[in-house]
Design a protein around this motif. Structure first.
Motif, PDB file in Angstrom:
ATOM      1  N   VAL A  20       0.850  -1.201   0.000  1.00 47.83           N
ATOM      2  CA  VAL A  20       0.000   0.000   0.000  1.00 47.83           C
ATOM      3  C   VAL A  20       0.880   1.244   0.000  1.00 47.83           C
ATOM      4  CG1 VAL A  20      -1.784   1.278   1.234  1.00 47.83           C
ATOM      5  CG2 VAL A  20      -1.885  -1.218   1.152  1.00 47.83           C
ATOM      6  N   ILE A  47       1.051   4.209  -2.769  1.00 44.00           N
ATOM      7  CA  ILE A  47       1.035   5.663  -2.509  1.00 44.00           C
ATOM      8  C   ILE A  47       2.216   6.315  -3.237  1.00 44.00           C
ATOM      9  CG2 ILE A  47       1.283   7.425  -0.717  1.00 44.00           C
ATOM     10  CD1 ILE A  47      -0.209   5.455   1.188  1.00 44.00           C
ATOM     11  N   THR A  91      -8.229  -2.535   6.203  1.00 45.06           N
ATOM     12  CA  THR A  91      -7.681  -1.274   6.725  1.00 45.06           C
ATOM     13  C   THR A  91      -6.159  -1.357   6.778  1.00 45.06           C
ATOM     14  OG1 THR A  91      -9.653  -0.882   7.993  1.00 45.06           O
ATOM     15  CG2 THR A  91      -7.673   0.269   8.725  1.00 45.06           C
ATOM     16  N   GLY A 126      -2.252   4.356   5.498  1.00 43.47           N
ATOM     17  CA  GLY A 126      -3.069   5.546   5.261  1.00 43.47           C
ATOM     18  C   GLY A 126      -2.515   6.763   5.975  1.00 43.47           C
ATOM     19  N   LEU A 142      -0.661   9.376   4.177  1.00 38.40           N
ATOM     20  CA  LEU A 142      -1.415  10.399   3.442  1.00 38.40           C
ATOM     21  C   LEU A 142      -2.057  11.424   4.377  1.00 38.40           C
ATOM     22  CD1 LEU A 142      -3.379   8.335   0.755  1.00 38.40           C
ATOM     23  CD2 LEU A 142      -1.567   9.983   0.343  1.00 38.40           C
ATOM     24  N   SER A 144      -5.089   5.261   9.713  1.00 36.23           N
ATOM     25  CA  SER A 144      -5.404   3.940   9.177  1.00 36.23           C
ATOM     26  C   SER A 144      -6.701   4.048   8.389  1.00 36.23           C
ATOM     27  CB  SER A 144      -5.597   2.954  10.325  1.00 36.23           C
ATOM     28  OG  SER A 144      -4.344   2.730  10.929  1.00 36.23           O
ATOM     29  N   LEU A 152      -8.353   0.387   2.094  1.00 31.60           N
ATOM     30  CA  LEU A 152      -7.610   0.571   0.843  1.00 31.60           C
ATOM     31  C   LEU A 152      -8.435   1.364  -0.164  1.00 31.60           C
ATOM     32  CD1 LEU A 152      -5.153   0.055  -0.935  1.00 31.60           C
ATOM     33  CD2 LEU A 152      -6.160  -2.139  -1.577  1.00 31.60           C
ATOM     34  N   ASP A 202     -10.474   3.701   0.312  1.00 40.69           N
ATOM     35  CA  ASP A 202     -10.432   5.142   0.619  1.00 40.69           C
ATOM     36  C   ASP A 202      -9.062   5.736   0.299  1.00 40.69           C
ATOM     37  OD1 ASP A 202     -13.060   5.096   1.434  1.00 40.69           O
ATOM     38  OD2 ASP A 202     -12.516   4.484   3.489  1.00 40.69           O
ATOM     39  N   ILE A 203      -8.059   4.917   0.520  1.00 38.45           N
ATOM     40  CA  ILE A 203      -6.702   5.389   0.180  1.00 38.45           C
ATOM     41  C   ILE A 203      -6.605   5.617  -1.325  1.00 38.45           C
ATOM     42  CG2 ILE A 203      -4.264   4.676   0.088  1.00 38.45           C
ATOM     43  CD1 ILE A 203      -4.725   3.296   2.820  1.00 38.45           C
ATOM     44  N   HIS A 212      -8.496   8.695  -2.353  1.00 37.13           N
ATOM     45  CA  HIS A 212      -7.741   9.897  -1.964  1.00 37.13           C
ATOM     46  C   HIS A 212      -6.632  10.176  -2.981  1.00 37.13           C
ATOM     47  CE1 HIS A 212      -6.676  12.653   1.437  1.00 37.13           C
ATOM     48  NE2 HIS A 212      -5.543  12.702   0.742  1.00 37.13           N
ATOM     49  N   GLU A 247      -1.692  16.663  -0.634  1.00 39.89           N
ATOM     50  CA  GLU A 247      -2.468  15.531  -0.129  1.00 39.89           C
ATOM     51  C   GLU A 247      -3.497  15.987   0.898  1.00 39.89           C
ATOM     52  OE1 GLU A 247       0.553  12.662   0.901  1.00 39.89           O
ATOM     53  OE2 GLU A 247       1.011  12.302  -1.212  1.00 39.89           O
TER      54      GLU A 247
END
Ligand SMILES: Cc1ncc(C[n+]2csc(CCOP(=O)(O)OP(=O)(O)O)c2C)c(N)n1
Length: 908
Positions: free
Chosen positions: A66, A70, A111, A115, A118, A122, A125, A127-128, A131, A161
């Motif tokens: 993850v 990012i 979760t 996160g 960003l 936490s 995924l 939502d990450i 974003h 961000e």
């Protein structure tokens, strides 16, 4: 090589190793890893209640995936944005799909601590990803991960961000944007219908440039900027003049009608989309800001260094060095920013002490086409802005149809500039509604693109619809705005029919108030430039002192001793003449700035204005020895290895410093040819085209000494060919004192400033006869012509007219042969031609034969230009024959040729 490597393929033991390293010293691993392990350890400890972690589970590894996702968005998100309003973007692989990072759809609901990287803690995924998509893959593509300084990098990351690169504007701001878009659009449309077929280089397709500039000025003013200096080419320039600088509409219409300005003298003007302008504007929140749009020639991007020079000079003196009070904005074309080398030269200058202007905002008006050339033929780089990466300047690619994104980005750029005082780029990606100009047919060359463009709704309409849909404006508002503005333009058009154009103003009129164009009478005699003997000697003594605590290199100690001996023996050499010109001018309160390759020491090791102690690189400016006698600053700066940008910069600097002496020295004179555009388009012609003035001085080493084709000629002939309308002074000087007076004369003409081009010597720097006496500095002024004082008129059968270094060779022969029948007369100034002084010489030696002696070949040097002055002179030429190359590469051939010239001169 595969463009990407994925953690899913990573060697777990390698990660373990990094983890162990992190446990020992968190700072020793990359920032991303630090963040990851912070989250990982936290999670692990939470789960186990244990303070230690030694192994990494499969589950935990997904955190790395993850994190890598990012990073992937940050690094490559710009490749997957929706930034092109009229074309499909090229496809890049691998994509940013989660699968590319070892994640699956089944992970979306899980979760991840990553996160927090960003700033959202936490998070699931899905939502990450949302974003990241919102931040990096909408209308704004950010290229910034190459920025090396963590402070800058984190600042950018955090800003983007946190805001998700999503504008958050007030209703008032939105309406203002609509208003500016309306002005931009209606203005172009009005010109299109009223002045059919006339070139205006329409902005249509990039109308959002107008709200962008409007907001950068507003945000800049909020952040303390009091003045912006702008440079731009033809595209959209009239729109910027009208809707940003508030040049009046009727004035622009008059220009379209072809009316000339009420002007006298030698002012000839230029086409309307090259002229400069300045004004004080109020931001829509009421703050006053000074705007100056520099005039520019057709040569794309040539204006860049000029704008920087103007900015630097005003920053230093008007704003007392406050780097945040003045900022440059350069607006580029997409083809020219990618193609022109000057862009690189100027970028390279940005962080150098001599040229720093506290960062520049670069905006590319990217209409995806250069005249008829597609980007596929215009550059190798992915983006037209890729040159920005050479200085690690962040780049934002923005869809020009999304005006709010444009405004958001310009704010970010302005803040970045003020925060870090470094360059930043905005690539405003739009299109070009018509051909290159309005008479051009774009479908000859881009049939498919122009079909898409024809069907495309303009940015104003798009924004209006968006605002209406959101209920931010009433349906009638845009229509009203258009009706009102059209009405206003119509009124102005009517008004424009009745009057003449007002006088054109210098775009830095405030600086040049009281100065004027030269006229012939200005050159009959030179102004007084002598200085008082006591003061001269006092400054000379001080200048040759080395501070007692300065551990000078032995050769410098000797040099200063030799210079002191010159004072005692009353024979000052070239360097002393020059340095004392600066010292006396500084003593009178003028600032001096000299730049050029290796000018601090001097290419020929004659100047030594800046010296270093034996045991360190710490520079000492010898002018500091003047102490309180130094009233103006005296700066010498070795330049970067550029001629074009450096000369452009100094020209710009001189455009706003009439009371200072600005000097550029070429390494060898002919290297100035790399800056020919600045010489042709600015130095020679700016005053007649744009009514701008400059007192810039160019020092160009010149002289035939057997050093080959490249190191002999400063191409005097080119300068003389460009000379007209008293646009510059071209000199080839033979004495230190005359050089001293020429330099001082630059600031001693009461209300005139004219560029000075000096062919400077090389061998004469140490020639025992090339010296001057104290009285030459203190009782003389600049001598345009120097007569022969050693002959009696009645004996003279031939007069050798010459200029520069060959004089000393002629003199030597005259003395060895004790010739009284040949006089040698030096023309020290070749333009403006000293006609009065020369007439006196002709009358004095009436009946004698007049010969022009030059070491340059017949097709070079001053010869052809002398014929321009008086074809009846019946001058006989003694020189090398015409040649394609300036000089021979063989020193023996040079010696033979040189001797032949001297022999001929003394053979009656
Ligand atoms: C140095 C230079 N070379 C060539 C030209 C001729 N020319 C004028 S505009 C233009 C195309 C410029 O394209 P771009 O930079 O994308 O600006 P645009 O006109 O598309 O806004 C060319 C080739 C020029 N003005 N200057």
């Amino acid at each position: 090589m595969d463009s990407f490597s994925y953690i899913s393929n990573a060697d777990v033991s390698a990660i373990d190793q990094i983890h162990q390293q992190y446990l020992q010293n968190p700072e020793s691993v990359d920032y991303g890893w630090q963040k990851f392990f912070e989250g990982f350890d936290f999670g692990y400890n939470q789960r186990t209640g244990n303070g230690k972690s030694n192994a990494i589970s499969e589950d935990a590894l997904k955190e790395i995936n993850v994190l890598n996702l990012i990073q992937g968005y940050r690094m490559r998100g710009h490749l997957f944005t929706k930034t092109n309003p009229v074309r499909e973007r090229r496809q890049y692989t691998p994509t940013l799909a989660i699968e590319s990072f070892g994640l699956q759809a089944s992970d979306l609901e899980k979760t991840f601590a990553a996160g927090s990287e960003l700033g959202i803690g936490s998070a699931k995924l899905k939502d990450i990803v949302a974003h990241l998509e919102q931040t990096y893959c909408q209308s704004i593509g950010a290229e910034y991960m190459f920025v090396r300084e963590p402070k800058k990098l984190n600042w950018l990351k955090q800003k983007m961000e946190t805001a998700k690169n999503t504008p958050n504007l007030s209703i008032e701001e939105k309406r203002h944007i609509l208003d500016k878009l309306n002005q931009a659009t209606v203005f172009e449309n009005f010109l299109h219908t009223k002045f059919v077929g006339q070139k205006r280089f329409s902005l249509e397709g990039l109308e959002t440039l107008i709200p962008a500039l409007d907001f950068v000025i507003k945000y800049g003013a909020d952040l303390g900027v009091e003045e912006f200096v702008l440079g731009m080419a033809h595209r959209g320039r009239l729109n910027v003049l009208a809707n940003i600088l508030n040049k009046t509409y009727d004035e622009i219409f008059k220009e379209f009608e072809g009316k000339s300005a009420e002007d006298e003298g030698i002012f000839e003007g230029d086409v309307k989309y090259h002229m400069g302008f300045s004004s004080q504007v109020k931001t829509f929140t009421g703050k006053k800001v000074q705007l100056r749009l520099s005039p520019n020639p057709s040569h794309l991007e040539a204006v860049n260094p000029v704008v920087k020079g103007i900015t630097r000079a005003n920053m230093e003196y008007k704003y007392k060095g406050d780097i945040d009070k003045i900022a440059p904005i350069l607006i580029h074309g997409d083809a020219s920013v990618a193609g022109q080398g000057i862009v690189y030269e100027v970028l390279q200058m940005a962080g150098l002490p001599a040229y720093n202007v506290g960062g520049c905002i670069h905006i590319v008006a990217n209409n995806q086409i250069g005249f008829t050339t597609n980007y596929t033929d215009a550059r190798t780089s992915t983006y037209c802005t890729d040159v920005a990466k050479t200085t690690l300047s962040p780049v934002f690619h923005v869809n020009a149809d999304d005006v709010e994104a444009v405004v958001y980005t310009i704010k970010l750029a302005m803040e970045y500039r003020q925060e870090f005082n470094s360059d930043v780029f905005i690539d405003l990606l739009g299109y070009r509604k018509y051909g290159h100009n309005e008479g051009d047919e774009p479908r000859f060359t881009q049939p498919v693109l122009y079909k898409a463009i024809a069907a495309h709704i303009n940015p104003r309409e798009q924004y209006n619809q968006k605002l209406m849909a959101a209920g931010s404006v009433e349906a009638a508002l845009a229509k009203e705005m258009e009706k009102d503005f059209r009405g206003l333009l119509q009124d102005k058009l009517e008004k424009s029919k009745s009057e003449k154009l007002p006088k054109v103003k210098n775009f830095v009129k405030d600086v040049w108030d009281g100065f004027r164009h030269p006229v012939i009478e200005d050159f009959v005699t030179s102004p007084d430039t002598a200085v008082e003997a006591k003061n001269f000697v006092d400054l000379a003594e001080k200048l040759t002192n080395i501070p007692s605590d300065f551990n000078a290199f032995s050769k410098i100690v000797k040099l200063m001793k030799d210079r002191k001996a010159m004072i005692a023996n009353d024979n000052y050499d070239w360097a002393m003449g020059e340095l004392l010109a600066y010292a006396t001018l500084s003593n009178e309160g003028h600032n001096i700035r000299m730049t050029g390759q290796d000018c601090e020491r001097g290419t020929f090791s004659h100047r030594h204005a800046i010296i270093k102690p034996e045991d360190s690189e710490k520079a000492y400016n010898t002018f500091d020895s003047l102490g309180k006698s130094k009233k103006g600053n005296v700066y010498f700066h070795n330049s970067l290895l550029s001629e074009y940008a450096v000369l452009g910069f100094e020209y710009g600097y001189s455009m706003v410093t009439p009371n200072d002496l600005t000097i550029w020295e070429a390494q060898f004179g002919d290297f100035a040819n790399g800056a020919q555009i600045i010489i042709d388009q600015y130095i020679a012609s700016a005053s007649t085209k744009w009514k701008t003035f400059s007192g810039l001085t160019l020092l160009l080493p010149h002289g035939y000494e057997g050093q080959g084709p490249e190191h002999s000629s400063a191409r005097l002939e080119r300068f003389l060919q460009l000379a007209a309308n008293y646009n510059m002074q071209v000199c080839n000087i033979t004495t230190p004192a005359n050089y001293f007076h020429a330099l001082r004369r630059q600031l001693k003409r009461k209300d005139l400033r004219i560029p000075l081009v000096v062919m400077t010597p090389k061998s004469l720097l140490r020639h025992p006869v090339c010296v001057s006496k104290l009285s030459d500095f203190t009782e003389q002024k600049f001598q345009e012509v120097i007569d022969d004082s050693q002959v009696n008129v009645k004996d003279v059968k031939r007069v050798l007219l010459c200029s520069g270094k060959i004089y000393f060779e002629l003199l030597e022969r005259q003395q060895t042969e004790q010739r009284k029948d040949i006089a040698i007369v030096r023309i020290e100034q070749l333009y403006p031609m000293p006609e009065t002084q020369l007439s006196a010489i002709y009358s004095k030696y009436k009946g004698a034969q007049f010969c022009w002696v030059q070491e340059e070949p017949k097709n070079m040097g001053a010869w052809l230009n002398l014929l321009r002055w008086d074809s009846n002179l019946m001058l006989k030429r003694i020189s090398r024959e015409s040649s394609a190359s300036p000089a021979t590469g063989y020193s023996k051939v040079h010696a033979v040729e040189q001797k032949a010239i001297i022999d001929k001169a003394f053979t009656l």
